[in-house]
Write an enzyme that holds these catalytic residues in place. Structure first.
Site, short mmCIF file in Angstrom:
data_model
loop_
_atom_site.label_atom_id
_atom_site.label_comp_id
_atom_site.label_asym_id
_atom_site.label_seq_id
_atom_site.Cartn_x
_atom_site.Cartn_y
_atom_site.Cartn_z
N LYS A 121 -47.78 -25.07 8.66
CA LYS A 121 -48.27 -23.71 8.61
C LYS A 121 -49.57 -23.52 8.06
O LYS A 121 -50.54 -22.82 8.45
CB LYS A 121 -47.11 -22.68 8.02
CG LYS A 121 -47.56 -21.41 7.87
CD LYS A 121 -46.51 -20.33 7.58
CE LYS A 121 -47.00 -19.13 7.17
NZ LYS A 121 -47.32 -19.16 5.79
N HIS A 166 -29.66 -21.48 8.36
CA HIS A 166 -30.83 -21.23 9.12
C HIS A 166 -31.08 -19.76 9.58
O HIS A 166 -30.71 -19.19 10.27
CB HIS A 166 -30.89 -22.00 10.57
CG HIS A 166 -32.26 -22.36 10.97
ND1 HIS A 166 -33.13 -21.39 11.61
CD2 HIS A 166 -32.88 -23.53 11.07
CE1 HIS A 166 -34.02 -21.96 12.02
NE2 HIS A 166 -34.18 -23.34 11.58
#
EC number: 4.1.1.31
Length: 879
Positions: free
Chosen positions: A545, A138
């Site tokens: 997004k 991550h």
């Protein structure tokens, strides 16, 4: 219920007290007094005391550079300790004694029994159960591994303290150990000095398997078996393998130039080394346990006559595993192996067959109790992890494959593949895929980028089938994107048909996904090689997004529904792979709720989902927590398949179509249409400073010179979370609901909230996000960091946020957010007292750094990084 939360509050209070003692010893009582003064002012400020708020601002603005770091660290570390106490709460005795979770496997089986679901249906569904968790590195996992180990130890101490029969001496010894661990954490640098390499990220993933999942998987299967026996009278077959793990660490090269073919090769070797190491520990324990002498004639005939027949078999495996470790030790050190490959363990069957023979013999000889102990656990680990520990996904961006093929076509005189129409591309690819002659010229020297793509395919060719789980194409848009990868794999010598998985990420690509897959299914060659099985990955981060949360989530739902219907029509077994993250803007929701909100029939072939960085730690980082998480996944999938959610009513679909269109327009009008948006975003958040934080191996941008569109979805969300506006998770959603209500659709929307899991989950997650936002803090960022000419934009967004909160409250008929989940509301309120000073300090630090960008103060930079990690801990999610 009250006792359960008072225990957690007591734990938080105790850990905070120990942290205070540590700070006093390390930094002196003056610093502790300053920190305590800030805490009290923050608490009073939260309660509406304007005088306290002004005093807090003044105190933080005047802290000297040398005191900034200990103050920032104090609040950051307290939030980490709060997270530990909360994580422990989910697995504590009080939690299980007081909350018999309706989401657990046993509660589900009890409900299925009460609803008279036939035993055969339950058995069949359990035997088809498949949960594949894909562990990914991550980019915003902010807690260092050395601190994670200390946090695990703190958790163990909390567990020991829960025993009621402790003597005073025992209790004091545990508390002393806690104090030691908190002191060790304080004296450890919480910020990495450099970014982790992909190889180090892979090690982190293997550590999660070793420290948690290795123990959790057999434990979870025992729970599942116990419930199956108790409610429906059947045992799980020994060979049943409902849990699988794959990894992107060392395989995901999308936008990460540091993941090379050689890195992938070495990660695969390391995985085999770690698997051999873990199985060797099991085998040594089995050698101690299996001292029994009685075996079946069949076992004796196969393995010979020995006084301790099982030990003889186990010792032979021990020798082979020891040789396996030596073999991979040499390869990892780039030495020629001293051990021959035929003397090591390379396949699951080499472990499974002799141990399963032991199991059957013990069962037949009346030693079921021994067979169903460590031996059964070991057999289940072989089925779940195997000799490769986890499978590896390969991921690369679609244009990299198209560019590689264009290089080939230009070299052999066929023109530029990149300029061809889609139909011409498909015709060429199918012709080459059907041809027996090689396409790649022997003397051809490709560019470095194309060479890397081909080298990766050659690493895949070196692996036996099943080691690489699939090849994922990010930003997939067309059928030729999928065929191109098949051709590159064929030309690189991959001797089997590896599953190639298109990842549909943007709003347009999600909407086109059914058409793309339909084109592929109509190609004879393609149908011939996929064996009527297809995996499709749904991208949550980039679609949110691109279009905002509301439009993206509806597009994801519709795409899944369309793909399920298409595959049913074509008799193809579809696996949907969910690329979701921990945050709302990346598809995050509590696992159980998220799964029950999927379209009907979309989970019938199991679940494949990414688990990322900090969510791996929160959900899978401790064995007991991992058992709980696996149980939530399993119960949700079984419930979705045995008690499916309703099909959306036509009226609901119409409303969702409208909400999606309106919310997308509102979102894009701001993010794309507002001329000042990018400069405002860069000034109002620590987006530019984030790139300096050594979080993950992958760069934060696909294109270092681009704007918001080039920024990866994860840093985009991370930046907005820091200034407490959390824009990507709500922009457009509440406003679209408000417009629908104003048009007279409130009754329909309330019906959707009550009876449609998909919609109620969206609204629930919106409420959660709203409860973590803070308009005053967001305004504080603007006033101190943003050009006054751009303030209008922040004011407009905050006004919209306030209206959106009122809209959601009008649907829930409550005065306060999270009224139905008071424990979460209390948790957020507790954290705010410690997160607020970090936010305010972050503003002050950003101001100091931006005032003197060419000559930054190292203490100020370090303190800023600490505030970023601290706010992430306070928000309980990062990107």
């Amino acid at each position: 219920m009250i006792q359960q939360y008072s225990t957690m509050r007591n734990n938080i209070s105790m850990l905070g007290r120990f942290l205070g003692e540590t700070i006093s010893d390390a930094q002196g009582s003056d610093i502790l007094e300053l920190i305590e003064n800030i805490r009290v002012l923050s608490r009073n400020s939260r309660h509406g005391d304007d005088q306290a708020r002004n005093a807090l601002l003044n105190t933080l603005a005047t802290i000297s550079n040398e005191n900034i770091i200990p103050v920032a660290r104090a609040f950051s570390q307290f939030l980490n300790l709060t997270n530990i106490a909360e994580q422990y709460q989910t697995i504590s005795r009080h939690h299980h004694d007081h909350v018999a979770s309706e989401r657990s496997i046993s509660a589900l089986f009890k409900r299925l029994k009460a609803q008279q679901v036939p035993k055969e249906n339950v058995m069949e569904t359990v035997q088809k159960l498949l949960i594949e968790l894909v562990l990914t590195a991550h980019p915003t996992e902010v807690t260092r591994r050395s601190l994670v180990h200390k946090h695990v130890e703190i958790n163990k101490c909390l567990s020991k303290l829960e025993h009621t029969d402790l003597t005073d001496a025992e209790r004091k010894a545990i508390e002393r150990r806690l104090l030691q661990l908190i002191a060790q954490a304080w004296h450890t640098n919480e910020i990495r000095t450099q970014r982790p390499t992909p190889f180090e990220e892979a090690k982190w993933g293997f550590a999660v398997i070793e420290n948690s999942l290795w123990q959790a998987v057999p434990e979870f299967l025992r729970h599942l078996n116990t419930s199956a026996v108790e409610y429906f009278g059947f045992h799980l077959p020994v060979e049943l393998n409902p849990i699988r793990f794959s990894s992107w660490m060392g395989g995901d090269r999308d936008g990460n130039p540091f993941v090379t073919a050689e890195v992938t090769r070495q990660v695969l070797r390391l995985a085999r080394w770690k698997a051999a190491d873990l199985f060797l520990t099991d085998i040594q324990a089995l050698s101690d346990e299996l001292s029994v002498v009685k075996c079946t004639p069949e076992f004796q005939a196969k393995y010979g006559s020995h006084v301790e027949p099982y030990r003889t078999v186990v010792k032979a495996l021990r020798s082979k595993l020891t040789a396996t470790l030596a073999y991979y030790d040499d390869l990892l050190a780039n030495r020629t192996p001293r051990v021959a490959e035929e003397d090591i363990i390379t396949q699951d069957a080499q472990l499974w067959e002799p141990l399963y023979d032991c199991y059957q013999s013990l069962q037949a000889c009346g030693m079921r109790i021994i067979a169903n102990g460590l031996l059964l656990d070991c057999l289940r680990r072989i089925r779940c992890f195997g000799v490769t520990l986890s499978r590896l996904d390969i991921r690369q961006e679609s244009t990299r494959h198209a560019e590689a093929i264009a290089e080939i076509t230009r070299y052999i005189g066929l023109g530029d593949y990149a300029q061809w129409s889609e139909s011409d591309k498909q015709a060429f690819l199918i012709k080459e895929l059907s041809s027996r002659r090689p396409l790649l010229p022997r003397e051809w020297q490709p560019s470095a980028a194309t060479q890397e793509v081909l080298d990766t395919c050659r690493v895949i060719a070196e692996q036996p089938e099943g080691v690489i789980s699939c090849y994922i194409i990010s930003m997939a848009k067309t059928a030729s994107d999928v065929l191109a990868v098949h051709l590159l794999l064929k030309e690189s010598g991959v001797p089997y048909h590896l599953p190639v998985v298109p990842l549909f990420e943007t709003l347009d690509d999600l909407r086109a996904s059914e058409q793309v897959m339909s084109e592929l299914f109509n190609i004879g060659w393609y149908r011939g090689v996929i064996n009527n099985k297809q995996m499709v990955m749904i991208g949550y981060s980039d679609s949110a997004k691109d279009a905002g949360m509301m439009a993206a989530s509806w597009a994801q739902y519709c795409a899944q529904e369309a793909l399920v219907n298409l595959c049913d029509k074509c008799n193809i077994e579809l696996t949907l792979f969910h690329g979701r993250g921990g945050t709302i803007g990346r598809g995050g929701a509590p696992a159980h709720a998220a799964l029950l909100s999927q379209p009907p029939r979309s989970l019938k072939n199991g679940l494949r989902v990414t688990e990322q960085g900090e969510m791996i730690r929160f959900k899978l980082g401790l064995p007991a927590v991992a058992v709980e998480s696996l149980g939530l996944y399993a119960s949700a999938i079984l419930e979705a398949n045995l008690l499916p959610p309703p099909e959306p009513k036509a009226q609901w679909r119409t409303v969702m179509d409208e909400l999606s269109t309106i919310s997308c327009q509102i979102y894009r009008d701001v993010v794309r249409g507002e001329k000042d948006f990018v400069p405002y975003f860069r000034a109002a958040t620590p987006e530019q400073e984030l790139s300096k934080l050594p979080l993950g191996s992958r760069p934060a941008k696909r294109n270092p010179n681009g704007g918001v569109e080039s920024l990866r979805a994860i840093p985009w969300i991370f930046a907005w979370m820091q200034n407490r506006l959390m824009l990507p998770a709500w922009l457009g959603a509440g406003a679209s609901l408000r417009q629908a209500i104003e048009k007279g659709q409130k009754t329909v929307i309330e019906d959707m909230c009550k009876t449609w899991p998909f919609f109620s989950t969206r609204i629930g997650m919106l409420e959660m996000v709203f409860s973590k936002t803070d308009t005053w803090l967001s305004e504080h960022y603007d006033q101190h960091l943003v050009d006054p000419a751009l303030w209008y934009l922040g004011e407009s967004l905050r006004e919209q946020l306030k209206q959106d909160i009122q809209t959601v409250l009008s649907l829930s008929h409550e005065d306060q957010l999270m009224s139905d989940l008071p424990w979460i509301a209390e948790s957020i309120a507790l954290r705010n007292v410690y997160t607020d000073p970090l936010n305010l300090l972050q503003v002050e630090l950003l101001r100091r750094l931006r005032r003197n960008p060419d000559n930054p103060n190292p203490d100020v930079e370090q303190a800023l990084m600490i505030t970023i990690t601290g706010v992430a801990a306070g928000m309980r999610n990062t990107g």
